[in-house]
Design an enzyme around this catalytic site. Structure first.
Site, short mmCIF file in Angstrom:
data_model
loop_
_atom_site.label_atom_id
_atom_site.label_comp_id
_atom_site.label_asym_id
_atom_site.label_seq_id
_atom_site.Cartn_x
_atom_site.Cartn_y
_atom_site.Cartn_z
N ILE A 9 -35.13 -10.97 -19.26
CA ILE A 9 -35.17 -11.09 -20.73
C ILE A 9 -34.58 -9.87 -21.43
O ILE A 9 -34.13 -9.96 -22.56
CB ILE A 9 -36.61 -11.37 -21.23
CG1 ILE A 9 -36.60 -11.85 -22.69
CG2 ILE A 9 -37.51 -10.14 -21.03
CD1 ILE A 9 -37.93 -12.36 -23.20
N ASP A 56 -41.41 -8.81 -10.48
CA ASP A 56 -40.17 -8.38 -9.85
C ASP A 56 -39.70 -9.45 -8.87
O ASP A 56 -40.51 -10.00 -8.11
CB ASP A 56 -40.43 -7.06 -9.09
CG ASP A 56 -39.15 -6.35 -8.70
OD1 ASP A 56 -38.23 -7.01 -8.17
OD2 ASP A 56 -39.06 -5.13 -8.91
N SER A 123 -22.63 -18.24 -11.29
CA SER A 123 -21.53 -17.44 -11.82
C SER A 123 -20.16 -17.96 -11.39
O SER A 123 -20.00 -18.43 -10.26
CB SER A 123 -21.70 -16.00 -11.34
OG SER A 123 -20.52 -15.25 -11.56
N GLU A 125 -17.89 -16.14 -10.56
CA GLU A 125 -17.45 -15.27 -9.46
C GLU A 125 -17.57 -15.98 -8.11
O GLU A 125 -16.93 -15.59 -7.14
CB GLU A 125 -18.26 -13.97 -9.44
CG GLU A 125 -17.93 -13.00 -10.56
CD GLU A 125 -16.60 -12.26 -10.35
OE1 GLU A 125 -16.19 -12.09 -9.18
OE2 GLU A 125 -15.99 -11.86 -11.34
N TYR A 147 -21.89 -9.60 -4.59
CA TYR A 147 -22.53 -10.23 -5.75
C TYR A 147 -22.26 -11.73 -5.75
O TYR A 147 -23.18 -12.55 -5.90
CB TYR A 147 -22.00 -9.61 -7.05
CG TYR A 147 -22.35 -10.41 -8.28
CD1 TYR A 147 -23.65 -10.40 -8.80
CD2 TYR A 147 -21.38 -11.18 -8.93
CE1 TYR A 147 -23.98 -11.14 -9.93
CE2 TYR A 147 -21.71 -11.93 -10.05
CZ TYR A 147 -23.00 -11.90 -10.55
OH TYR A 147 -23.32 -12.64 -11.65
#
Length: 321
Positions: A9, A56, A123, A125, A147
């Protein structure tokens, strides 16, 4: 009243999504990773309207507790180690956080209430070394960085939970989306911040990598609406969210510098250090499925986006003096 839980957020997308959902009358919870110095800059103006939960993506129990506490109708998983360059230095961490972290979040949802609708931030990517242009939902993936590989894991595990457990899980394959809230390490913000620094006399040069890389750049505020729309459909599905236009880093520089009456050629220096080990030369999305099924279209033009970002950074550096 609907309730949403947003991981990430405090990031660019998370802050815009929180604003959007609050406007829609949602109760909004945000998952924040515990840091010695909390980074609430992007959501400072929302802190009295959203509820923050410490959790987390590395810690499955904390995610379970976050879902139990918020009892959400919708979960938006936006948290990730999201910087491509860093993923080469921290490949294992990126894999665990950006990839396996999605499984931990899905497991928390499945354990508490498999009826919760789940959005995963995929993504462009993932297309990497593209096998066709433009890229659509059926285009094969060819990731070119740790990533992108991690994002691909997150994407496919989301599909797997949808198909294996009948959960409402979707992935938005978002092409590059920027804003004045973009992190300074991303090339677009690096350019607009550099322009502002040069215009206010704080710098003379801007060091960049591959000026010929082409991207499909949109405005983040437009894109969070697409995330929400994906969770309002009868059946879950994955969608490419893009503008359908491509522009080079060079073109971004040209528009950004000309906004303040400068020529980018006088200030931009290509530095080998900013070249990627495996470059992704061209990303161009085909948003026709999202347009047809969701009724979504980008509202902000490329030039408007660049101008907006330059103006915001100019205001920051002018105020600093």
């Amino acid at each position: 009243m609907k309730t949403a839980l947003i991981t990430g957020i405090t990031g660019q997308d998370g802050s815009y999504l929180a604003e959007f959902l609050l406007e829609k009358g949602y109760k909004v919870y945000g998952v924040v990773r515990r840091l010695s110095t909390p980074n609430y800059t992007r959501i400072q103006h929302l802190l009295d309207r959203v509820e923050i939960i410490d959790a987390d993506l590395h810690d499955a129990m904390s995610l379970l507790q976050a879902v139990e506490r918020s009892k959400p109708d919708e979960v938006y998983n936006l948290a990730a180690q999201s910087f491509v360059a860093t993923s080469w230095q921290q490949a294992v961490l990126t894999g665990d956080y950006t990839g396996v972290g999605v499984t931990r979040m899905l497991e928390a949802v499945r354990a508490v209430n498999p009826g919760i609708k789940f959005y995963q931030a995929s993504s462009s990517e993932m297309y990497g070394k593209v096998v066709e242009t433009p890229q659509k939902e059926s285009t094969p993936f060819y990731p070119r960085s740790p990533y992108a590989v991690a994002k691909l894991y997150g994407h496919w595990i989301t599909v797997n939970y949808r198909e294996s457990f009948g959960m409402y899980c979707v992935s938005g394959i978002l092409f590059n989306h920027e804003s004045p809230r973009r992190g300074i390490e991303f090339v677009t913000r690096k350019i607009t911040d550099g322009v502002a620094r040069i215009k206010t006399g704080k710098s003379k040069k801007l060091l960049l990598g591959n000026l010929d890389a082409k991207r499909d750049w949109g405005f983040a505020r437009d894109y969070v609406e697409a995330m929400w729309l994906m969770l309002q459909q009868k059946t879950p599905d994955d969608y490419v969210i893009a503008t359908g236009e491509t522009h080079s880093v060079r073109e971004f520089c040209e528009i950004a510098f000309s906004r303040v009456g400068l020529n980018y050629k006088d200030h931009v220096v290509v530095d080998e250090r900013f070249m990627r080990p495996a470059e992704v030369e061209l990303l161009l999305g085909d948003p026709s499925k999202a347009s047809k099924a969701l009724g979504w279209k980008p509202k902000t033009s490329f030039k408007e986006l660049v101008h907006m970002m330059v103006d915001a950074d100019l205001a920051i550096h002018s105020a600093k003096g």
